[in-house]
Design an enzyme around this catalytic site. Sequence first.
Site, mmCIF file in Angstrom:
data_model
loop_
_atom_site.group_PDB
_atom_site.id
_atom_site.type_symbol
_atom_site.label_atom_id
_atom_site.label_comp_id
_atom_site.label_asym_id
_atom_site.label_seq_id
_atom_site.Cartn_x
_atom_site.Cartn_y
_atom_site.Cartn_z
ATOM 1 N N HIS A 1 -1.247 1.631 7.124
ATOM 2 C CA HIS A 1 -1.856 1.583 5.800
ATOM 3 C C HIS A 1 -1.767 2.972 5.182
ATOM 4 O O HIS A 1 -1.773 3.984 5.892
ATOM 5 C CB HIS A 1 -3.320 1.126 5.897
ATOM 6 C CG HIS A 1 -3.984 0.981 4.565
ATOM 7 N ND1 HIS A 1 -3.559 0.087 3.614
ATOM 8 C CD2 HIS A 1 -5.051 1.643 4.017
ATOM 9 C CE1 HIS A 1 -4.325 0.183 2.539
ATOM 10 N NE2 HIS A 1 -5.231 1.119 2.759
ATOM 11 N N CYS B 1 0.825 -1.207 0.000
ATOM 12 C CA CYS B 1 0.000 0.000 0.000
ATOM 13 C C CYS B 1 0.861 1.259 0.000
ATOM 14 O O CYS B 1 0.491 2.266 -0.610
ATOM 15 C CB CYS B 1 -0.941 -0.009 1.201
ATOM 16 S SG CYS B 1 -0.093 -0.106 2.793
#
Length: 785
Positions: free
Chosen positions: A736, A410
């Site tokens: 993330h 990510c």
Amino acid sequence: MAVNGAQYIFGEFSPDEFNQFFVTPRCSVELPPYNETVSCGIKSTNEEYQRIEFGVNEVIETESSVLNNTDYSISSTLNPQAPEFILSCAPAQKTPDETNYNSIDCQFSDPTLTLDSGSNAENDGLSGGLGQRERKKKKKRPPGYYSYLEDVSDGVAPTEALVNGHANSSGLNSIGTEDTELTGDIPSLATPRTCNSPDNSVDFVHEAVSDDSVSSALDNTRTAGQPEVCRVTNSEQFCIPSETGRDSPLRTAVVQPYAGTDTTESLGVTNGQTLESSGEDTAANGVELHTVESTDSDQAKPEEASPTTEATATVAGSVPVNQPAKSWASLFHNSKPSASTSVVYVETKYTPPATSTLVPEKQVEVKEGPVPVSEDPVAIKIAELLENVKLVHKPVSLQPRGLINKGNWCYINATLQALVACPPMYHLMKSIPMYSKSQRPCTSTPMIDSFVRLMNEFTNMPVPPKAKQALGDKIVRDIRPGAAFEPTYIYRLLTVIKSSLSEKGRQEDAEEYLGFILNGLHEEMLTLKKLLSPHNEKLSVSNGPEVQTVREEEEQDEQGEGSEDEWEQVGPRNKSSVTRQADFVQTPITDIFGGHIRSVVYQQSSKESATLQPFFTLQLDIQSDKIRTVQDALESLVARESVQGYTTKTKQEVEISRRVTLEELPPVLVLHLKRFVYEKTGGCQKLIKNIEYPVDLEISKELLSPGVKSKIFKGQRTYRLFAVVYHHGNSATGDHYTTDVFQIGLNGWLRIDDQAVKVINQYQVVKPSAERTAYLLYYRRVDLL
């Protein structure tokens, strides 16, 4: 042994068994009279059976032969329906013009050889013919019986030789009374012989005797995995052993030459497989290759060949088990077909030795890492293109596409989306041609190649006219994103270039990955630039100031204070040294993202020393409680700070201060909000605090260096936000990343979370949120919009 009664030699059988197993005679092969070219016999005696090999390599004397008839034949010993079990078969007459013979099957009985013959293959109507035998109603066969007549059509006798009840390649070919005599003896290779026989079978192979009797023999034990192919031509015999087994592949057998013979057939041996012609029309019809090969052994590949005729060969494989039978009766009653004895026929193409059957394929050496530019023929073309490239800052409208994340990528996907939304970066990579692997198998620029490929994944969209831009939200909802894809070639760069980011357990950081990309692209372009100017010493230094020698310092001191481009540095022994500003090597990457900061150190009773440092991302410390906005962080960056604990060589503590200013502003300014604080214990904590950032950012003059304040106008120090990379989570681990990008073609913002793409409003970009915090801010200069 009496020959007039219904007697048999291999055990006691009932009348039903006799009628079932031995009622049908079989066709056999007749040999020429013994007074011309006949066989020489070798008898081998073992504990459980007797073995006789035969050939035609000697002339038997009339008085020493045990054969009393001019017409005779020798039949098989393995097939229970073969006629040797019936002792009252009458011999058949030999056809004078016969050129092909079916089999060499013989038996040994005490004290003489029993000579049996059925009808010839041509005599289909006789009781011993194979055609009549095939037309008979099939009866119940014993467990060990091998059906060798399944491929023969009605009324046609097989043309292959039959040995031990199976098709074999060692048949007699072209033997007639007109054959020439041998001028030399061909030694027979005494290797045990095996044919395609079922399990628990015993093989008796006889030869005609020579000289006194058949008592001269070689004591060789029969081995199930070592077949020997016996072949007879007009005036010669070759016994070629071919060794096969469960643990050994076929071995190449050597055909021994002979002299003074006139043969009409071509013989060949390749890896223990004997090539024999099937008749007079060998060149037209081809050659058959018959070998016994274990199913567990490796597949043998032909390496040598002697015939010049191209042929189609058939290879039969079986796995016979070498277990001696107690008696023939027990063999017929107790033997069971094994699953491993299935015959597999493989069609292979045989080629003459002029063209090798095995052409080693040249393996292309694939290098994982980049090759030197000297080994890359395309490098010079890319270098010339980058040397003359002009950056294009015109906004581009691209169809948005998500990026599939099958791992922990990510932080990479978020960075890639921000770079795709950067117009000069997109136009730069689109100006470089994309080469396929066949056009460019080895590359010296893997980083450039990967990003050229990435930018080509996105297609252009028409930019809406200004009249419709007011309805931006409606236009955005009418645009559909493209299909998501996985940029595996980008992920692979971490291992190809061997970055520290690929180390196991290392923190995955979007800012660090951005630096990895920009520095990698810059270094590759620098190497290409050096290819055009190999003698330019300045190109050997990527970025950094050049330090002058002491003589140059003295000369500079004599000339005066120096110009604005000079900077001072504290050298060894706290001696002031004057150095000119370094000539930084520019690349298209530095022209887009590269800026410079000026760091000045102030010290009492000493000259000021200044250093110029290049940057791709401007590091902003936000740890102080006073910092609430990006402007606060920028002002804190240029604030003068004191350095504690600095002492001279006399151990006296001296007060030193340092100040950083912006020397040069890049077209694309990336601000890094330093949210991760590393403690002395080695741990890492995230600063969870909201930092306000504007869409339009103005760099005040107080942030600039004194020498450039008057040179940089307001339009050159005003920036507009076009991408934000967010960090999600409250800790440094298990994080993330997502990205918000401005799409000029959509006249709005998109929020991209890996492969998910959705439309958001501008206030959602700058609005603080508890679930995510801004980590990287991408700005563009408004004068270049």
